[in-house]
Design a protein around this motif. Structure first.
Motif, PDB file in Angstrom:
ATOM      1  N   VAL A  38      -5.460   1.098  11.210  1.00 37.44           N
ATOM      2  CA  VAL A  38      -5.890  -0.255  10.886  1.00 37.44           C
ATOM      3  C   VAL A  38      -6.854  -0.225   9.710  1.00 37.44           C
ATOM      4  O   VAL A  38      -6.737  -0.995   8.779  1.00 37.44           O
ATOM      5  N   LEU A  39      -7.812   0.688   9.739  1.00 44.04           N
ATOM      6  CA  LEU A  39      -8.789   0.816   8.662  1.00 44.04           C
ATOM      7  C   LEU A  39      -8.593   2.146   7.946  1.00 44.04           C
ATOM      8  O   LEU A  39      -8.455   3.188   8.576  1.00 44.04           O
ATOM      9  N   ILE A  40      -8.608   2.099   6.624  1.00 45.52           N
ATOM     10  CA  ILE A  40      -8.422   3.297   5.805  1.00 45.52           C
ATOM     11  C   ILE A  40      -9.674   3.482   4.959  1.00 45.52           C
ATOM     12  O   ILE A  40     -10.127   2.547   4.298  1.00 45.52           O
ATOM     13  N   LYS A  41     -10.226   4.681   4.974  1.00 42.43           N
ATOM     14  CA  LYS A  41     -11.390   4.968   4.140  1.00 42.43           C
ATOM     15  C   LYS A  41     -10.986   4.924   2.675  1.00 42.43           C
ATOM     16  O   LYS A  41      -9.846   5.217   2.325  1.00 42.43           O
ATOM     17  N   GLU A  42     -11.950   4.585   1.830  1.00 38.35           N
ATOM     18  CA  GLU A  42     -11.673   4.473   0.405  1.00 38.35           C
ATOM     19  C   GLU A  42     -11.155   5.792  -0.175  1.00 38.35           C
ATOM     20  O   GLU A  42     -10.240   5.803  -0.987  1.00 38.35           O
ATOM     21  N   LYS A  43     -11.704   6.912   0.280  1.00 34.82           N
ATOM     22  CA  LYS A  43     -11.281   8.211  -0.255  1.00 34.82           C
ATOM     23  C   LYS A  43      -9.859   8.585   0.170  1.00 34.82           C
ATOM     24  O   LYS A  43      -9.217   9.406  -0.472  1.00 34.82           O
ATOM     25  N   ASP A  44      -9.336   7.987   1.253  1.00 31.84           N
ATOM     26  CA  ASP A  44      -7.989   8.283   1.735  1.00 31.84           C
ATOM     27  C   ASP A  44      -6.960   7.239   1.328  1.00 31.84           C
ATOM     28  O   ASP A  44      -5.783   7.363   1.650  1.00 31.84           O
ATOM     29  N   LEU A  45      -7.398   6.208   0.639  1.00 35.31           N
ATOM     30  CA  LEU A  45      -6.520   5.081   0.306  1.00 35.31           C
ATOM     31  C   LEU A  45      -5.329   5.501  -0.549  1.00 35.31           C
ATOM     32  O   LEU A  45      -4.222   4.999  -0.368  1.00 35.31           O
ATOM     33  N   HIS A  46      -5.527   6.440  -1.448  1.00 36.25           N
ATOM     34  CA  HIS A  46      -4.448   6.849  -2.356  1.00 36.25           C
ATOM     35  C   HIS A  46      -3.258   7.435  -1.620  1.00 36.25           C
ATOM     36  O   HIS A  46      -2.114   7.262  -2.038  1.00 36.25           O
ATOM     37  N   SER A  47      -3.483   8.103  -0.509  1.00 36.25           N
ATOM     38  CA  SER A  47      -2.357   8.700   0.213  1.00 36.25           C
ATOM     39  C   SER A  47      -1.494   7.651   0.916  1.00 36.25           C
ATOM     40  O   SER A  47      -0.316   7.881   1.163  1.00 36.25           O
ATOM     41  N   TYR A  48      -2.051   6.485   1.229  1.00 37.48           N
ATOM     42  CA  TYR A  48      -1.280   5.426   1.877  1.00 37.48           C
ATOM     43  C   TYR A  48      -0.621   4.490   0.875  1.00 37.48           C
ATOM     44  O   TYR A  48       0.368   3.842   1.184  1.00 37.48           O
ATOM     45  N   VAL A  49      -1.173   4.404  -0.319  1.00 31.32           N
ATOM     46  CA  VAL A  49      -0.646   3.496  -1.335  1.00 31.32           C
ATOM     47  C   VAL A  49       0.444   4.159  -2.157  1.00 31.32           C
ATOM     48  O   VAL A  49       1.335   3.500  -2.669  1.00 31.32           O
ATOM     49  N   GLY A  50       0.387   5.476  -2.301  1.00 30.57           N
ATOM     50  CA  GLY A  50       1.385   6.182  -3.097  1.00 30.57           C
ATOM     51  C   GLY A  50       0.980   6.328  -4.551  1.00 30.57           C
ATOM     52  O   GLY A  50       1.833   6.501  -5.414  1.00 30.57           O
ATOM     53  N   LEU A  51      -0.309   6.219  -4.819  1.00 27.97           N
ATOM     54  CA  LEU A  51      -0.833   6.396  -6.164  1.00 27.97           C
ATOM     55  C   LEU A  51      -1.733   7.628  -6.171  1.00 27.97           C
ATOM     56  O   LEU A  51      -2.108   8.135  -5.122  1.00 27.97           O
ATOM     57  N   THR A  52      -2.101   8.063  -7.365  1.00 28.74           N
ATOM     58  CA  THR A  52      -3.045   9.169  -7.450  1.00 28.74           C
ATOM     59  C   THR A  52      -4.451   8.641  -7.173  1.00 28.74           C
ATOM     60  O   THR A  52      -4.698   7.431  -7.238  1.00 28.74           O
ATOM     61  N   ALA A  53      -5.364   9.542  -6.894  1.00 26.19           N
ATOM     62  CA  ALA A  53      -6.740   9.141  -6.608  1.00 26.19           C
ATOM     63  C   ALA A  53      -7.375   8.464  -7.814  1.00 26.19           C
ATOM     64  O   ALA A  53      -8.123   7.494  -7.673  1.00 26.19           O
ATOM     65  N   ASP A  54      -7.063   8.956  -9.014  1.00 22.24           N
ATOM     66  CA  ASP A  54      -7.606   8.335 -10.226  1.00 22.24           C
ATOM     67  C   ASP A  54      -7.080   6.921 -10.422  1.00 22.24           C
ATOM     68  O   ASP A  54      -7.821   6.021 -10.827  1.00 22.24           O
ATOM     69  N   GLU A  55      -5.798   6.712 -10.138  1.00 20.89           N
ATOM     70  CA  GLU A  55      -5.219   5.368 -10.277  1.00 20.89           C
ATOM     71  C   GLU A  55      -5.837   4.394  -9.280  1.00 20.89           C
ATOM     72  O   GLU A  55      -6.100   3.241  -9.613  1.00 20.89           O
ATOM     73  N   VAL A  56      -6.072   4.858  -8.071  1.00 18.76           N
ATOM     74  CA  VAL A  56      -6.699   3.990  -7.068  1.00 18.76           C
ATOM     75  C   VAL A  56      -8.129   3.663  -7.465  1.00 18.76           C
ATOM     76  O   VAL A  56      -8.567   2.511  -7.348  1.00 18.76           O
ATOM     77  N   ASN A  57      -8.872   4.659  -7.965  1.00 16.78           N
ATOM     78  CA  ASN A  57     -10.241   4.396  -8.422  1.00 16.78           C
ATOM     79  C   ASN A  57     -10.260   3.391  -9.558  1.00 16.78           C
ATOM     80  O   ASN A  57     -11.112   2.504  -9.596  1.00 16.78           O
ATOM     81  N   GLU A  58      -9.323   3.502 -10.477  1.00 16.67           N
ATOM     82  CA  GLU A  58      -9.235   2.542 -11.583  1.00 16.67           C
ATOM     83  C   GLU A  58      -8.909   1.141 -11.059  1.00 16.67           C
ATOM     84  O   GLU A  58      -9.482   0.152 -11.515  1.00 16.67           O
ATOM     85  N   LEU A  59      -7.996   1.064 -10.099  1.00 16.14           N
ATOM     86  CA  LEU A  59      -7.632  -0.216  -9.498  1.00 16.14           C
ATOM     87  C   LEU A  59      -8.823  -0.855  -8.803  1.00 16.14           C
ATOM     88  O   LEU A  59      -9.069  -2.064  -8.935  1.00 16.14           O
ATOM     89  N   LEU A  60      -9.600  -0.055  -8.078  1.00 19.71           N
ATOM     90  CA  LEU A  60     -10.754  -0.580  -7.354  1.00 19.71           C
ATOM     91  C   LEU A  60     -11.865  -1.021  -8.307  1.00 19.71           C
ATOM     92  O   LEU A  60     -12.586  -1.977  -8.018  1.00 19.71           O
ATOM     93  N   GLN A  61     -12.002  -0.342  -9.425  1.00 19.69           N
ATOM     94  CA  GLN A  61     -13.007  -0.750 -10.406  1.00 19.69           C
ATOM     95  C   GLN A  61     -12.581  -2.012 -11.154  1.00 19.69           C
ATOM     96  O   GLN A  61     -13.399  -2.873 -11.453  1.00 19.69           O
ATOM     97  N   LYS A  62     -11.295  -2.116 -11.433  1.00 21.16           N
ATOM     98  CA  LYS A  62     -10.792  -3.260 -12.181  1.00 21.16           C
ATOM     99  C   LYS A  62     -10.789  -4.534 -11.333  1.00 21.16           C
ATOM    100  O   LYS A  62     -11.008  -5.632 -11.845  1.00 21.16           O
ATOM    101  N   TYR A  63     -10.530  -4.398 -10.031  1.00 25.46           N
ATOM    102  CA  TYR A  63     -10.460  -5.541  -9.115  1.00 25.46           C
ATOM    103  C   TYR A  63     -11.450  -5.348  -7.971  1.00 25.46           C
ATOM    104  O   TYR A  63     -11.080  -4.901  -6.882  1.00 25.46           O
ATOM    105  N   PRO A  64     -12.713  -5.678  -8.173  1.00 26.91           N
ATOM    106  CA  PRO A  64     -13.699  -5.485  -7.101  1.00 26.91           C
ATOM    107  C   PRO A  64     -13.572  -6.491  -5.956  1.00 26.91           C
ATOM    108  O   PRO A  64     -14.216  -6.339  -4.931  1.00 26.91           O
ATOM    109  N   ASP A  65     -12.700  -7.499  -6.116  1.00 30.12           N
ATOM    110  CA  ASP A  65     -12.532  -8.507  -5.067  1.00 30.12           C
ATOM    111  C   ASP A  65     -11.469  -8.138  -4.037  1.00 30.12           C
ATOM    112  O   ASP A  65     -11.085  -8.959  -3.215  1.00 30.12           O
ATOM    113  N   ILE A  66     -11.014  -6.901  -4.048  1.00 34.28           N
ATOM    114  CA  ILE A  66     -10.038  -6.455  -3.056  1.00 34.28           C
ATOM    115  C   ILE A  66     -10.680  -6.572  -1.673  1.00 34.28           C
ATOM    116  O   ILE A  66     -11.833  -6.182  -1.491  1.00 34.28           O
ATOM    117  N   PRO A  67      -9.956  -7.127  -0.679  1.00 25.14           N
ATOM    118  CA  PRO A  67     -10.558  -7.280   0.656  1.00 25.14           C
ATOM    119  C   PRO A  67     -10.927  -5.924   1.246  1.00 25.14           C
ATOM    120  O   PRO A  67     -10.098  -5.026   1.334  1.00 25.14           O
TER     121      PRO A  67
END
Length: 96
Positions: A38-67
């Motif tokens: 149900v809850l995914i830690k930020e550091k583990d998010l990339h493995s569930y989304v199918g992106l690299t860790a760098d891509e997820v970090n860029e996504l999170l920085q670009k869109y800080p309004d993610i729930p």
């Protein structure tokens, strides 16, 4: 007499079928997200989304309004809410 026994037999057969079908999933009720937490830690998010860790970090920085949920300094993302947010096209419209 034979017809009433026939109805009793059919009723018992239907009862057995529905009870057996209900007990199949007794410990594991149907849930479309059951294989994901149900809850995914930020550091583990990339493995569930199918992106690299760098891509997820860029996504999170670009869109800080993610729930997200923040507990004791750790950010968690709800699997279902994150995918709903990610699937909306309005989040990725280019600003003119």
């Amino acid at each position: 007499m034979e017809i009433s026994l026939l109805w009793i037999g059919l009723g018992l057969a239907a009862l057995g079928y529905f009870l057996g079908d209900g007990l199949k999933n007794f410990k594991n009720p149907g849930n479309r997200f059951s294989e994901y937490p149900v809850l995914i830690k930020e550091k583990d998010l990339h493995s569930y989304v199918g992106l690299t860790a760098d891509e997820v970090n860029e996504l999170l920085q670009k869109y800080p309004d993610i729930p997200k949920i923040e507990l004791k300094g750790t950010r968690y993302y709800q699997y279902h809410h994150f995918y709903e947010w990610l699937s909306t096209k309005e989040n990725f419209k280019q600003k003119a």
